[in-house]
Design a protein around this motif. Structure first.
Motif, PDB file in Angstrom:
ATOM      1  N   ASN A  24     -21.366  43.046  43.961  1.00 23.66           N
ATOM      2  CA  ASN A  24     -21.631  41.622  44.122  1.00 23.66           C
ATOM      3  C   ASN A  24     -21.270  40.887  42.837  1.00 23.66           C
ATOM      4  O   ASN A  24     -21.616  41.334  41.740  1.00 23.66           O
ATOM      5  CB  ASN A  24     -23.109  41.389  44.465  1.00 23.66           C
ATOM      6  N   VAL A  25     -20.564  39.783  42.988  1.00 27.03           N
ATOM      7  CA  VAL A  25     -20.112  38.998  41.835  1.00 27.03           C
ATOM      8  C   VAL A  25     -20.688  37.582  41.928  1.00 27.03           C
ATOM      9  O   VAL A  25     -20.649  36.948  42.989  1.00 27.03           O
ATOM     10  CB  VAL A  25     -18.570  38.917  41.787  1.00 27.03           C
ATOM     11  N   SER A  26     -21.244  37.116  40.838  1.00 27.48           N
ATOM     12  CA  SER A  26     -21.734  35.738  40.774  1.00 27.48           C
ATOM     13  C   SER A  26     -21.276  35.118  39.460  1.00 27.48           C
ATOM     14  O   SER A  26     -20.847  35.816  38.536  1.00 27.48           O
ATOM     15  CB  SER A  26     -23.262  35.698  40.888  1.00 27.48           C
ATOM     16  N   ALA A  27     -21.371  33.787  39.386  1.00 25.96           N
ATOM     17  CA  ALA A  27     -20.941  33.082  38.186  1.00 25.96           C
ATOM     18  C   ALA A  27     -21.626  31.712  38.141  1.00 25.96           C
ATOM     19  O   ALA A  27     -22.331  31.327  39.075  1.00 25.96           O
ATOM     20  CB  ALA A  27     -19.420  32.928  38.169  1.00 25.96           C
ATOM     21  N   ILE A  28     -21.415  31.012  37.036  1.00 25.47           N
ATOM     22  CA  ILE A  28     -21.995  29.669  36.896  1.00 25.47           C
ATOM     23  C   ILE A  28     -21.507  28.777  38.031  1.00 25.47           C
ATOM     24  O   ILE A  28     -22.280  28.062  38.665  1.00 25.47           O
ATOM     25  CB  ILE A  28     -21.625  29.064  35.528  1.00 25.47           C
ATOM     26  N   ASP A  29     -20.204  28.854  38.297  1.00 25.16           N
ATOM     27  CA  ASP A  29     -19.612  28.122  39.418  1.00 25.16           C
ATOM     28  C   ASP A  29     -19.633  29.045  40.635  1.00 25.16           C
ATOM     29  O   ASP A  29     -18.797  29.936  40.768  1.00 25.16           O
ATOM     30  CB  ASP A  29     -18.180  27.707  39.077  1.00 25.16           C
ATOM     31  N   ILE A  69     -19.401  43.398  52.514  1.00 25.13           N
ATOM     32  CA  ILE A  69     -18.685  44.644  52.753  1.00 25.13           C
ATOM     33  C   ILE A  69     -18.925  45.600  51.582  1.00 25.13           C
ATOM     34  O   ILE A  69     -19.271  45.180  50.473  1.00 25.13           O
ATOM     35  CB  ILE A  69     -17.170  44.423  52.940  1.00 25.13           C
ATOM     36  N   THR A  70     -18.757  46.877  51.856  1.00 29.91           N
ATOM     37  CA  THR A  70     -18.864  47.899  50.808  1.00 29.91           C
ATOM     38  C   THR A  70     -17.481  48.494  50.571  1.00 29.91           C
ATOM     39  O   THR A  70     -16.556  48.322  51.373  1.00 29.91           O
ATOM     40  CB  THR A  70     -19.853  49.002  51.220  1.00 29.91           C
ATOM     41  N   TYR A  71     -17.356  49.229  49.481  1.00 29.52           N
ATOM     42  CA  TYR A  71     -16.065  49.781  49.081  1.00 29.52           C
ATOM     43  C   TYR A  71     -16.158  51.308  49.060  1.00 29.52           C
ATOM     44  O   TYR A  71     -16.994  51.870  48.347  1.00 29.52           O
ATOM     45  CB  TYR A  71     -15.656  49.252  47.710  1.00 29.52           C
ATOM     46  N   ILE A  72     -15.318  51.955  49.848  1.00 24.68           N
ATOM     47  CA  ILE A  72     -15.300  53.419  49.898  1.00 24.68           C
ATOM     48  C   ILE A  72     -14.245  53.936  48.924  1.00 24.68           C
ATOM     49  O   ILE A  72     -13.073  53.515  48.969  1.00 24.68           O
ATOM     50  CB  ILE A  72     -14.985  53.923  51.325  1.00 24.68           C
ATOM     51  N   THR A 107     -21.460  53.761  37.329  1.00 22.14           N
ATOM     52  CA  THR A 107     -21.489  52.379  37.810  1.00 22.14           C
ATOM     53  C   THR A 107     -21.670  51.411  36.639  1.00 22.14           C
ATOM     54  O   THR A 107     -21.200  50.271  36.697  1.00 22.14           O
ATOM     55  CB  THR A 107     -22.619  52.183  38.841  1.00 22.14           C
ATOM     56  N   LYS A 108     -22.340  51.874  35.598  1.00 26.21           N
ATOM     57  CA  LYS A 108     -22.534  51.031  34.412  1.00 26.21           C
ATOM     58  C   LYS A 108     -21.203  50.721  33.738  1.00 26.21           C
ATOM     59  O   LYS A 108     -20.924  49.571  33.366  1.00 26.21           O
ATOM     60  CB  LYS A 108     -23.482  51.725  33.428  1.00 26.21           C
ATOM     61  N   ILE A 109     -20.376  51.753  33.575  1.00 24.90           N
ATOM     62  CA  ILE A 109     -19.072  51.555  32.943  1.00 24.90           C
ATOM     63  C   ILE A 109     -18.176  50.692  33.830  1.00 24.90           C
ATOM     64  O   ILE A 109     -17.462  49.806  33.343  1.00 24.90           O
ATOM     65  CB  ILE A 109     -18.405  52.913  32.650  1.00 24.90           C
ATOM     66  N   LEU A 110     -18.214  50.943  35.149  1.00 24.56           N
ATOM     67  CA  LEU A 110     -17.416  50.134  36.068  1.00 24.56           C
ATOM     68  C   LEU A 110     -17.843  48.668  35.998  1.00 24.56           C
ATOM     69  O   LEU A 110     -17.000  47.767  36.027  1.00 24.56           O
ATOM     70  CB  LEU A 110     -17.569  50.661  37.496  1.00 24.56           C
ATOM     71  N   LYS A 111     -19.135  48.440  35.881  1.00 29.76           N
ATOM     72  CA  LYS A 111     -19.649  47.075  35.761  1.00 29.76           C
ATOM     73  C   LYS A 111     -19.087  46.400  34.514  1.00 29.76           C
ATOM     74  O   LYS A 111     -18.662  45.232  34.553  1.00 29.76           O
ATOM     75  CB  LYS A 111     -21.176  47.099  35.705  1.00 29.76           C
ATOM     76  N   GLN A 112     -19.073  47.126  33.393  1.00 28.55           N
ATOM     77  CA  GLN A 112     -18.556  46.566  32.144  1.00 28.55           C
ATOM     78  C   GLN A 112     -17.065  46.256  32.267  1.00 28.55           C
ATOM     79  O   GLN A 112     -16.600  45.186  31.835  1.00 28.55           O
ATOM     80  CB  GLN A 112     -18.795  47.559  31.000  1.00 28.55           C
ATOM     81  N   GLN A 113     -16.306  47.188  32.867  1.00 27.72           N
ATOM     82  CA  GLN A 113     -14.859  46.996  33.004  1.00 27.72           C
ATOM     83  C   GLN A 113     -14.542  45.825  33.925  1.00 27.72           C
ATOM     84  O   GLN A 113     -13.670  44.996  33.625  1.00 27.72           O
ATOM     85  CB  GLN A 113     -14.218  48.280  33.528  1.00 27.72           C
ATOM     86  N   LEU A 114     -15.261  45.756  35.057  1.00 31.39           N
ATOM     87  CA  LEU A 114     -14.994  44.706  36.024  1.00 31.39           C
ATOM     88  C   LEU A 114     -15.416  43.334  35.486  1.00 31.39           C
ATOM     89  O   LEU A 114     -14.744  42.319  35.720  1.00 31.39           O
ATOM     90  CB  LEU A 114     -15.720  45.006  37.338  1.00 31.39           C
ATOM     91  N   PRO A 117     -19.016  35.703  34.241  1.00 32.56           N
ATOM     92  CA  PRO A 117     -19.261  36.420  35.500  1.00 32.56           C
ATOM     93  C   PRO A 117     -20.422  37.416  35.372  1.00 32.56           C
ATOM     94  O   PRO A 117     -20.650  37.994  34.308  1.00 32.56           O
ATOM     95  CB  PRO A 117     -17.950  37.157  35.751  1.00 32.56           C
ATOM     96  N   ILE A 118     -21.142  37.605  36.463  1.00 32.98           N
ATOM     97  CA  ILE A 118     -22.221  38.591  36.533  1.00 32.98           C
ATOM     98  C   ILE A 118     -21.890  39.557  37.666  1.00 32.98           C
ATOM     99  O   ILE A 118     -21.673  39.133  38.807  1.00 32.98           O
ATOM    100  CB  ILE A 118     -23.583  37.922  36.780  1.00 32.98           C
ATOM    101  N   VAL A 119     -21.854  40.841  37.341  1.00 39.32           N
ATOM    102  CA  VAL A 119     -21.477  41.861  38.327  1.00 39.32           C
ATOM    103  C   VAL A 119     -22.639  42.830  38.549  1.00 39.32           C
ATOM    104  O   VAL A 119     -23.228  43.327  37.585  1.00 39.32           O
ATOM    105  CB  VAL A 119     -20.228  42.640  37.852  1.00 39.32           C
ATOM    106  N   ASN A 120     -22.954  43.063  39.794  1.00 39.73           N
ATOM    107  CA  ASN A 120     -23.966  44.064  40.166  1.00 39.73           C
ATOM    108  C   ASN A 120     -23.321  45.109  41.054  1.00 39.73           C
ATOM    109  O   ASN A 120     -22.687  44.772  42.072  1.00 39.73           O
ATOM    110  CB  ASN A 120     -25.137  43.407  40.902  1.00 39.73           C
ATOM    111  N   ILE A 121     -23.479  46.383  40.645  1.00 38.32           N
ATOM    112  CA  ILE A 121     -22.869  47.487  41.391  1.00 38.32           C
ATOM    113  C   ILE A 121     -23.928  48.531  41.712  1.00 38.32           C
ATOM    114  O   ILE A 121     -24.756  48.871  40.866  1.00 38.32           O
ATOM    115  CB  ILE A 121     -21.729  48.148  40.578  1.00 38.32           C
TER     116      ILE A 121
END
Length: 251
Positions: free
Chosen positions: A58-63, A84-87, A109-116, A127-131
């Motif tokens: 899930n991705v969120s942001a100020i806008d 949707i989910t990602y396989i 998932t922590k590293i993926l969150k940082q990269q994304l 941007p704020i990312v939750n994985i």
């Protein structure tokens, strides 16, 4: 009186055959140095993403409007749209909206969150990312009270916690040779764990990975009782005949 003694001896003999003593060393968990107080360092376990894993992103942001293209939904006619989910495919990759193909296998998932988050900073302000790993589950089989597959919401569970979820081992479970089955990188590993030894807390396999399987083998008492149960009629009939013959011969 003599016949009564014979009956008594036969009962004792049968009891010895059908039962056996189990030492506390085979039953008591976490044996070893029993200091009143001890502290041990431990590493916070984080599972690594594997092929076939299902990710919720899930991705969120100020806008909020700007973040919409990065959150895809599955529309339904009866309920609200479902994210949707990602396989993770056989190449260890997922295809993410706008960004494209991401290599995710072998990282947390922590590293993926940082990269994304870093990548999305090119498109979004702060941007704020939750994985989350949606399919983190483990299975516990064999001599436990409630064998089954358990879904783990927090992506972190130890062997002890998994066995607790299954209601602990039965009295017939082997505590010294609990088997952990793990598949990683196309290979299957079989690891033996000793629940009676306190050293299990320092084992690299103390924390489970997604899709791990625990198998608790039955002890000899259970195997013997199973054999007796399957032939109980024959055994009791034979004993009854033996008693009858002995009583006739001793009249």
């Amino acid at each position: 009186m003599k016949n009564k003694n014979i009956k008594y001896l036969l009962i004792v003999w049968l009891t010895v055959i059908l039962t056996s003593c189990v030492s506390s060393e085979k039953m008591v968990y976490f044996q070893g140095n029993q200091d009143n107080l001890s502290h041990e360092d431990y590493e916070i376990y984080e599972p690594k993403i594997q092929k076939g894993d299902i990710l919720s992103i899930n991705v969120s942001a100020i806008d909020k409007g700007a973040a919409v293209p990065f959150n895809l939904y599955e529309s339904t006619s009866t309920t609200e749209p479902i994210p949707i989910t990602y396989i993770v495919d056989n190449d260890g990759e997922i295809t993410f909206p706008v960004v494209g193909i991401l290599k995710v296998e072998g990282i947390t998932t922590k590293i993926l969150k940082q990269q994304l988050t870093k990548t999305l900073a090119e498109y979004l302000a702060k941007p704020i990312v939750n994985i989350r790993l949606v399919n983190f589950k483990v299975a516990v089989l064999g001599e436990v009270k409630t064998p089954g597959t358990y879904l783990i919401p927090n992506e972190r569970i130890s062997v002890i916690e998994a066995i607790s979820l299954a209601g602990d081992l039965t009295i017939h479970g082997k505590r010294k040779t609990v088997m952990l089955i793990r598949e990683q990188g196309g290979k299957r590993a079989f690891i033996t764990l000793d629940l009676t030894d306190k050293k299990i807390f320092n084992s690299p396999y103390f924390y489970m990975a997604q899709n791990d399987v625990i198998y608790v083998e039955p002890n000899k008492t259970k195997l013997n009782s199973s054999a007796v149960g399957a032939n109980a009629g024959i055994i009791l009939s034979s004993i009854s005949s033996l008693i009858s013959i002995i009583l006739i011969l001793n009249r």
